[in-house]
Design a protein around this motif. Structure first.
Motif, PDB file in Angstrom:
ATOM      1  N   THR A  25      29.338  38.849  45.405  1.00 17.97           N
ATOM      2  CA  THR A  25      30.649  38.216  45.318  1.00 17.97           C
ATOM      3  C   THR A  25      31.140  38.202  43.879  1.00 17.97           C
ATOM      4  O   THR A  25      30.353  37.992  42.956  1.00 17.97           O
ATOM      5  CB  THR A  25      30.597  36.762  45.836  1.00 17.97           C
ATOM      6  N   VAL A  26      32.416  38.461  43.707  1.00 18.15           N
ATOM      7  CA  VAL A  26      33.050  38.327  42.397  1.00 18.15           C
ATOM      8  C   VAL A  26      34.190  37.323  42.529  1.00 18.15           C
ATOM      9  O   VAL A  26      35.043  37.448  43.411  1.00 18.15           O
ATOM     10  CB  VAL A  26      33.611  39.664  41.877  1.00 18.15           C
ATOM     11  N   ILE A  27      34.173  36.321  41.689  1.00 13.79           N
ATOM     12  CA  ILE A  27      35.297  35.389  41.602  1.00 13.79           C
ATOM     13  C   ILE A  27      36.128  35.794  40.396  1.00 13.79           C
ATOM     14  O   ILE A  27      35.608  35.905  39.284  1.00 13.79           O
ATOM     15  CB  ILE A  27      34.812  33.934  41.457  1.00 13.79           C
ATOM     16  N   ARG A  28      37.408  36.050  40.640  1.00 13.47           N
ATOM     17  CA  ARG A  28      38.298  36.435  39.545  1.00 13.47           C
ATOM     18  C   ARG A  28      39.378  35.386  39.361  1.00 13.47           C
ATOM     19  O   ARG A  28      40.081  35.046  40.312  1.00 13.47           O
ATOM     20  CB  ARG A  28      38.936  37.798  39.782  1.00 13.47           C
ATOM     21  N   VAL A  29      39.499  34.885  38.141  1.00 10.09           N
ATOM     22  CA  VAL A  29      40.562  33.937  37.820  1.00 10.09           C
ATOM     23  C   VAL A  29      41.561  34.622  36.892  1.00 10.09           C
ATOM     24  O   VAL A  29      41.209  35.457  36.065  1.00 10.09           O
ATOM     25  CB  VAL A  29      40.013  32.650  37.153  1.00 10.09           C
ATOM     26  N   ASP A  30      42.831  34.258  37.059  1.00  4.97           N
ATOM     27  CA  ASP A  30      43.911  34.805  36.244  1.00  4.97           C
ATOM     28  C   ASP A  30      44.767  33.664  35.718  1.00  4.97           C
ATOM     29  O   ASP A  30      45.036  32.693  36.446  1.00  4.97           O
ATOM     30  CB  ASP A  30      44.800  35.739  37.079  1.00  4.97           C
ATOM     31  N   GLY A  31      45.214  33.807  34.484  1.00  7.80           N
ATOM     32  CA  GLY A  31      46.095  32.803  33.911  1.00  7.80           C
ATOM     33  C   GLY A  31      47.467  32.833  34.562  1.00  7.80           C
ATOM     34  O   GLY A  31      48.025  33.905  34.797  1.00  7.80           O
ATOM     35  N   ARG A  32      48.008  31.663  34.849  1.00  6.33           N
ATOM     36  CA  ARG A  32      49.328  31.567  35.478  1.00  6.33           C
ATOM     37  C   ARG A  32      50.413  31.527  34.403  1.00  6.33           C
ATOM     38  O   ARG A  32      50.385  30.690  33.511  1.00  6.33           O
ATOM     39  CB  ARG A  32      49.417  30.311  36.350  1.00  6.33           C
ATOM     40  N   SER A  33      51.338  32.488  34.467  1.00  6.17           N
ATOM     41  CA  SER A  33      52.457  32.580  33.516  1.00  6.17           C
ATOM     42  C   SER A  33      51.962  32.660  32.070  1.00  6.17           C
ATOM     43  O   SER A  33      52.577  32.106  31.169  1.00  6.17           O
ATOM     44  CB  SER A  33      53.408  31.381  33.683  1.00  6.17           C
ATOM     45  N   PHE A  34      50.857  33.374  31.856  1.00  8.54           N
ATOM     46  CA  PHE A  34      50.299  33.472  30.512  1.00  8.54           C
ATOM     47  C   PHE A  34      51.130  34.348  29.587  1.00  8.54           C
ATOM     48  O   PHE A  34      51.051  34.199  28.369  1.00  8.54           O
ATOM     49  CB  PHE A  34      48.858  33.968  30.576  1.00  8.54           C
ATOM     50  N   SER A  35      51.917  35.273  30.119  1.00 11.03           N
ATOM     51  CA  SER A  35      52.772  36.088  29.252  1.00 11.03           C
ATOM     52  C   SER A  35      53.728  35.194  28.481  1.00 11.03           C
ATOM     53  O   SER A  35      53.913  35.351  27.268  1.00 11.03           O
ATOM     54  CB  SER A  35      53.557  37.114  30.082  1.00 11.03           C
ATOM     55  N   ARG A  36      54.318  34.249  29.184  1.00  6.46           N
ATOM     56  CA  ARG A  36      55.234  33.308  28.533  1.00  6.46           C
ATOM     57  C   ARG A  36      54.474  32.339  27.627  1.00  6.46           C
ATOM     58  O   ARG A  36      54.936  32.018  26.524  1.00  6.46           O
ATOM     59  CB  ARG A  36      56.018  32.528  29.598  1.00  6.46           C
ATOM     60  N   PHE A  37      53.297  31.906  28.079  1.00  4.64           N
ATOM     61  CA  PHE A  37      52.507  30.960  27.285  1.00  4.64           C
ATOM     62  C   PHE A  37      52.055  31.576  25.960  1.00  4.64           C
ATOM     63  O   PHE A  37      52.102  30.922  24.908  1.00  4.64           O
ATOM     64  CB  PHE A  37      51.287  30.507  28.093  1.00  4.64           C
ATOM     65  N   ARG A  68      25.788  35.916  37.438  1.00  2.00           N
ATOM     66  CA  ARG A  68      24.892  36.923  36.880  1.00  2.00           C
ATOM     67  C   ARG A  68      25.525  37.631  35.683  1.00  2.00           C
ATOM     68  O   ARG A  68      24.845  38.003  34.737  1.00  2.00           O
ATOM     69  CB  ARG A  68      24.553  37.945  37.978  1.00  2.00           C
ATOM     70  N   PHE A  69      26.843  37.842  35.743  1.00  2.00           N
ATOM     71  CA  PHE A  69      27.557  38.601  34.711  1.00  2.00           C
ATOM     72  C   PHE A  69      29.018  38.176  34.751  1.00  2.00           C
ATOM     73  O   PHE A  69      29.552  37.860  35.822  1.00  2.00           O
ATOM     74  CB  PHE A  69      27.436  40.109  34.991  1.00  2.00           C
ATOM     75  N   ALA A  70      29.651  38.142  33.579  1.00  2.00           N
ATOM     76  CA  ALA A  70      31.075  37.824  33.516  1.00  2.00           C
ATOM     77  C   ALA A  70      31.773  38.854  32.643  1.00  2.00           C
ATOM     78  O   ALA A  70      31.185  39.383  31.687  1.00  2.00           O
ATOM     79  CB  ALA A  70      31.305  36.414  32.969  1.00  2.00           C
ATOM     80  N   TYR A  71      33.013  39.120  32.980  1.00  2.00           N
ATOM     81  CA  TYR A  71      33.807  40.107  32.239  1.00  2.00           C
ATOM     82  C   TYR A  71      35.211  39.561  32.080  1.00  2.00           C
ATOM     83  O   TYR A  71      35.799  39.038  33.032  1.00  2.00           O
ATOM     84  CB  TYR A  71      33.846  41.433  32.994  1.00  2.00           C
ATOM     85  N   THR A  72      35.748  39.650  30.860  1.00  2.00           N
ATOM     86  CA  THR A  72      37.108  39.176  30.640  1.00  2.00           C
ATOM     87  C   THR A  72      37.920  40.195  29.867  1.00  2.00           C
ATOM     88  O   THR A  72      37.423  40.833  28.921  1.00  2.00           O
ATOM     89  CB  THR A  72      37.121  37.816  29.911  1.00  2.00           C
ATOM     90  N   GLU A  73      39.144  40.369  30.285  1.00  2.00           N
ATOM     91  CA  GLU A  73      40.119  41.194  29.583  1.00  2.00           C
ATOM     92  C   GLU A  73      41.481  40.574  29.828  1.00  2.00           C
ATOM     93  O   GLU A  73      41.743  40.031  30.892  1.00  2.00           O
ATOM     94  CB  GLU A  73      40.074  42.649  30.049  1.00  2.00           C
ATOM     95  N   SER A  74      42.335  40.637  28.799  1.00  2.00           N
ATOM     96  CA  SER A  74      43.655  40.032  28.885  1.00  2.00           C
ATOM     97  C   SER A  74      43.500  38.568  29.299  1.00  2.00           C
ATOM     98  O   SER A  74      42.739  37.822  28.703  1.00  2.00           O
ATOM     99  CB  SER A  74      44.540  40.817  29.861  1.00  2.00           C
ATOM    100  N   ASP A  75      44.197  38.149  30.376  1.00  2.00           N
ATOM    101  CA  ASP A  75      44.125  36.744  30.795  1.00  2.00           C
ATOM    102  C   ASP A  75      43.344  36.588  32.092  1.00  2.00           C
ATOM    103  O   ASP A  75      43.587  35.664  32.857  1.00  2.00           O
ATOM    104  CB  ASP A  75      45.532  36.156  30.945  1.00  2.00           C
ATOM    105  N   GLU A  76      42.411  37.484  32.354  1.00  2.00           N
ATOM    106  CA  GLU A  76      41.618  37.396  33.577  1.00  2.00           C
ATOM    107  C   GLU A  76      40.132  37.373  33.267  1.00  2.00           C
ATOM    108  O   GLU A  76      39.674  37.869  32.242  1.00  2.00           O
ATOM    109  CB  GLU A  76      41.931  38.559  34.519  1.00  2.00           C
ATOM    110  N   ILE A  77      39.382  36.776  34.181  1.00  2.00           N
ATOM    111  CA  ILE A  77      37.921  36.695  34.072  1.00  2.00           C
ATOM    112  C   ILE A  77      37.317  36.986  35.441  1.00  2.00           C
ATOM    113  O   ILE A  77      37.759  36.426  36.460  1.00  2.00           O
ATOM    114  CB  ILE A  77      37.462  35.298  33.621  1.00  2.00           C
TER     115      ILE A  77
END
Length: 248
Positions: A25-37, A68-77
């Motif tokens: 399983t991969v849980i992916r979170v994304d920032g909400r309206s991060f372009s404006r923030f 087990r492992f995490a990866y982040t790029e831009s506003d996502e993890i």
């Protein structure tokens, strides 16, 4: 009252939805309206301060979820959970809400300003599928990095948001690289964390101490999160994440 409770609980439609048994399983979170923030608070196209905030948020998710492992790029993890993961009985509702909450709290606390993250779940039945997923996200990081560098280079030259967007429409990868190169920017020399993202995983290390009872120096093995800002790419990246996920 008992009948009322039964009827109300019966309408919690997704409460019994769980991750598939034995699935990665991969849980992916994304920032909400991060372009404006981020536009008014951080340098563009990339700001080490923002990257540090995202890495810290990824570390909180990896630690709290036991990933087990995490990866982040831009506003996502993305956080990889192995098939034996059993937090909250693998309930999808709780994992989605909890992961978004952890990310929101960690970033907000570190940044000192309120933000929000959303969350989604990806599942795969084989290790190779997880490796494919992580390769996909790294390819997205490279694409977004090139687009971001081109867009903000044009914006800094005076183009409006609409003009910069239109100028880059249907522009090939090679043409975008040439656009930057003509302005003294070699995209291949841009810091790796901008082009390839940041990886986090657990590592063991030796910690020295002193046993006051026996009066001797001792060494203990401890575990900590390693943050890698110089990730390889393509096949070398696939080999790295496969080895980390197989190691457990």
């Amino acid at each position: 009252m008992k009948d009322l409770e039964s009827r109300m609980r019966a309408r919690e439609w997704f409460h019994s939805l769980t991750l598939l048994p034995g699935a990665w399983t991969v849980i992916r979170v994304d920032g909400r309206s991060f372009s404006r923030f981020t536009e008014s608070r951080f340098d563009k196209p990339f700001d080490p301060r923002f990257s540090a905030l995202m890495a810290g948020t990824a570390k909180a998710l990896l630690s709290d979820l036991g990933g087990r492992f995490a990866y982040t790029e831009s506003d996502e993890i993305s956080v990889v959970l192995d098939p034996s993961f059993d937090l909250f009985g693998r309930e999808v509702e709780k994992l989605v809400s909890l992961s978004a909450s952890i990310a929101t709290a960690a970033f907000t606390h570190a940044a000192g300003e309120p933000v929000a993250f959303d969350s989604r779940i990806w599942m795969g039945t084989a290790l190779d599928e997880v490796v494919d997923y992580l390769s996909w996200r790294q390819a997205d990081a490279a694409r977004c990095a090139l687009n971001g560098w081109c867009y903000w280079t044009l914006r800094n030259e005076g183009r409006s948001a609409r003009q910069a967007t239109r100028e880059l429409e249907r522009t090939s990868v090679s043409a975008k690289n040439e656009l930057l190169y003509a302005r003294g920017i070699n995209f291949n020399e841009v810091p790796a964390w901008q082009r390839r993202g940041v990886g986090l995983w657990w590592e063991n290390y030796e910690k020295s101490g002193h046993d006051p009872i026996r009066g001797v120096d001792v060494t203990a093995t401890r575990r900590r999160v390693h943050v890698q800002r110089e990730l390889p790419m393509k096949d070398a990246y696939r080999d790295l994440v496969r080895s980390l996920l197989e190691a457990g």
